[in-house]
Design an enzyme around this catalytic site. Structure first.
Site, mmCIF file in Angstrom:
data_model
loop_
_atom_site.group_PDB
_atom_site.id
_atom_site.type_symbol
_atom_site.label_atom_id
_atom_site.label_comp_id
_atom_site.label_asym_id
_atom_site.label_seq_id
_atom_site.Cartn_x
_atom_site.Cartn_y
_atom_site.Cartn_z
ATOM 1 N N ASP A 62 2.995 -6.372 -6.178
ATOM 2 C CA ASP A 62 2.458 -4.857 -6.566
ATOM 3 C C ASP A 62 3.079 -4.314 -7.763
ATOM 4 O O ASP A 62 4.023 -5.018 -8.376
ATOM 5 C CB ASP A 62 2.554 -4.387 -5.105
ATOM 6 C CG ASP A 62 1.378 -3.346 -4.991
ATOM 7 O OD1 ASP A 62 0.625 -2.867 -5.902
ATOM 8 O OD2 ASP A 62 0.909 -2.852 -3.873
ATOM 9 N N ASP B 154 -7.612 0.225 -3.722
ATOM 10 C CA ASP B 154 -7.506 -0.315 -2.626
ATOM 11 C C ASP B 154 -8.817 -0.324 -1.776
ATOM 12 O O ASP B 154 -9.393 0.862 -1.585
ATOM 13 C CB ASP B 154 -6.521 0.113 -1.673
ATOM 14 C CG ASP B 154 -5.002 -0.128 -2.320
ATOM 15 O OD1 ASP B 154 -4.978 -0.907 -3.619
ATOM 16 O OD2 ASP B 154 -4.132 0.376 -1.558
HETATM 17 C C1 GLA Z 1 -0.999 -0.965 -2.505
HETATM 18 C C2 GLA Z 1 -1.771 -2.478 -2.742
HETATM 19 C C3 GLA Z 1 -2.255 -2.648 -1.106
HETATM 20 C C4 GLA Z 1 -1.164 -2.731 -0.413
HETATM 21 C C5 GLA Z 1 -0.231 -1.609 -0.200
HETATM 22 C C6 GLA Z 1 1.073 -1.895 0.743
HETATM 23 O O1 GLA Z 1 -1.581 0.066 -2.048
HETATM 24 O O2 GLA Z 1 -2.634 -1.933 -3.540
HETATM 25 O O3 GLA Z 1 -2.995 -3.725 -1.194
HETATM 26 O O4 GLA Z 1 -0.334 -4.003 -0.669
HETATM 27 O O5 GLA Z 1 0.205 -1.042 -1.831
HETATM 28 O O6 GLA Z 1 1.756 -0.579 0.814
#
Ligand code: GLA
Length: 407
Positions: free
Chosen positions: A156, A217
């Site tokens: 990430d 997300d």
């Molecule tokens: C980000 C990512 C998600 C998830 C969260 C975890 O928002 O895009 O897919 O992995 O972090 O904290």
């Protein structure tokens, strides 16, 4: 001199190129994030907290309920798995309360079932949920993951400077390769650029990553599926050419079987994700999922279209009367080299009836000289009527998913 040049090219290629031979078709698996988030209270929520128990339960289900057999092979641990501090040798460690056996033991458990093991990390100083990030330990963390038996890394990009990601992710990828353990590399750096209106460098992504999260997300709603879909449609001419064996655009997890999507909307997400050649990473409760949702996820005809070896990302071809028509070229080819197609119709209507609508082969770009045999992916019935028009009835916020096999 020539020898030196060759050596330099070989060495350079080894350093920068992603050459792990993995993800030749879009990766399939299960990941906890969207369904279980960062629930860490195992006293209060023993069946839902991010813990080795959760992953063992889901891994068992992936095998016993046919997901592995259908192709869902990766079980991926997302954020919130680690302790808040590294150990005395600076290595990441699993939270000792929630993962008392440690990550290596969990990976072994998963491998013994015939599944593969994925693990989350973050390029920045901290993960998005505030756990230790990798920025000052890129090499060590890649080595630690390899020593635990990780097969898939989701890296990430929270708490990091997006200007250094292209280079930094490549460096991390180099360390992954140097471990000698093949690991799928899922990158998130476009998700820290594209939503801000900054176009990512997809040539660089293809060199470094097997898949990459392009955008926001996913959340547990039809609205979220729509917002992600419409961004991908708006940018499809720019994005689709970069999809192919070994490197995929990733619109985020499948939320089929969760709280937010109806049965018809779930079929719609499955249809769009399959036609986009998207990674199919479920995030749901495999213990309590209702059978009709499981059947969508296990639909062999849908999965075959998603997993088609050509790896061509389908696009939205026609939008009329609030119905979007998607088309994805697939195998088999005709004797003269024309494609077969996955074809999906998604309704954005809300007038209760199943809306009847016609599309000509021509407007869909179906140009096979001798026509097509057409199969309904969800009903399993042949729907061809010998004309060059496809007539469908699409339920409100639902989908009709067809396979047009070239004659
Ligand atoms: C980000 C990512 C998600 C998830 C969260 C975890 O928002 O895009 O897919 O992995 O972090 O904290």
């Amino acid at each position: 001199m020539f020898k030196l040049f060759v050596l330099a090219v070989v060495a350079f290629g080894g350093v920068t190129g992603l050459d792990n031979g993995l993800a030749r078709t879009p990766p399939m698996g299960w990941m906890n994030w969207q369904r279980y988030r960062c629930e860490t209270d195992c006293d209060k929520y023993p069946d839902e907290c991010v813990s080795e128990k959760l992953f063992k339960t889901m891994a068992d289900k992936m095998v016993s309920d046919g997901y592995l057999k259908a192709g869902y092979e990766y079980i991926i641990v997302d954020d919130c798995w680690s302790a808040m501090e590294r150990d005395e040798e600076d290595r990441l460690v699993a939270d000792p309360i929630r993962f008392p056996s440690g990550m290596k033991a969990l990976a072994d458990y998963v491998h013994n079932l015939g599944l593969k093991f994925g693990l989350y990390g973050d390029f920045g100083t901290h993960t998005c949920a505030g756990y230790p990030g990798s920025i000052n330990h890129l090499e060590l963390d890649a080595q630690t993951y390899a020593s635990w038996g990780v097969d898939y890394v989701k890296l990430d990009g929270c708490y990091a400077d997006s200007d250094i990601m292209e280079e930094g992710y490549a460096e991390y990828g180099k360390y992954l390769n140097a471990t000698g353990r093949p690991m799928v590399f899922s990158c998130s750096w476009p998700a820290y650029q594209e939503p801000l209106g900054e176009e990512s460098n997809y040539e660089a992504l293809k060199k470094t990553c097997n898949l990459w999260r392009n955008y926001d997300d996913i959340m547990d709603s039809w609205q979220s599926v729509n917002s992600i879909t419409s961004w991908f449609v708006d940018n499809q001419d720019r994005l689709a050419p970069h999809s192919g064996p070994g490197h995929w655009n990733d619109p985020d997890m499948l939320i089929i079987g969760d709280f937010g999507l109806s049965y018809e909307q779930s079929k719609a997400q499955m249809t769009i994700w399959c036609l986009m050649a998207a990674p199919l990473i479920m995030s749901n409760d495999l213990v309590n999922i209702q059978p009709e949702f499981r059947d969508i996820l296990l639909n062999k005809k849908a999965l075959k279209i998603n997993q088609d070896e050509l790896g061509i990302q389908g696009t939205m071809k026609v939008f009329k009367n609030n119905i979007a028509a998607w088309v994805k070229p697939i195998l088999p080819l005709s004797s003269t080299g024309e494609y077969s197609y996955g074809v999906g119709f998604i309704s954005y209507r809300d007038d209760g009836i199943k809306y009847p609508i016609d599309f000509t082969f021509e407007e869909l770009g179906l140009d096979g000289k001798y026509g097509y045999d057409i199969l309904d992916v969800f009903t399993g019935e042949w729907v061809d009527d010998g004309t060059d028009i496809i007539s469908v009835r699409v339920p409100p916020s639902g989908a009709v998913f067809l396979k047009a096999i070239v004659i």
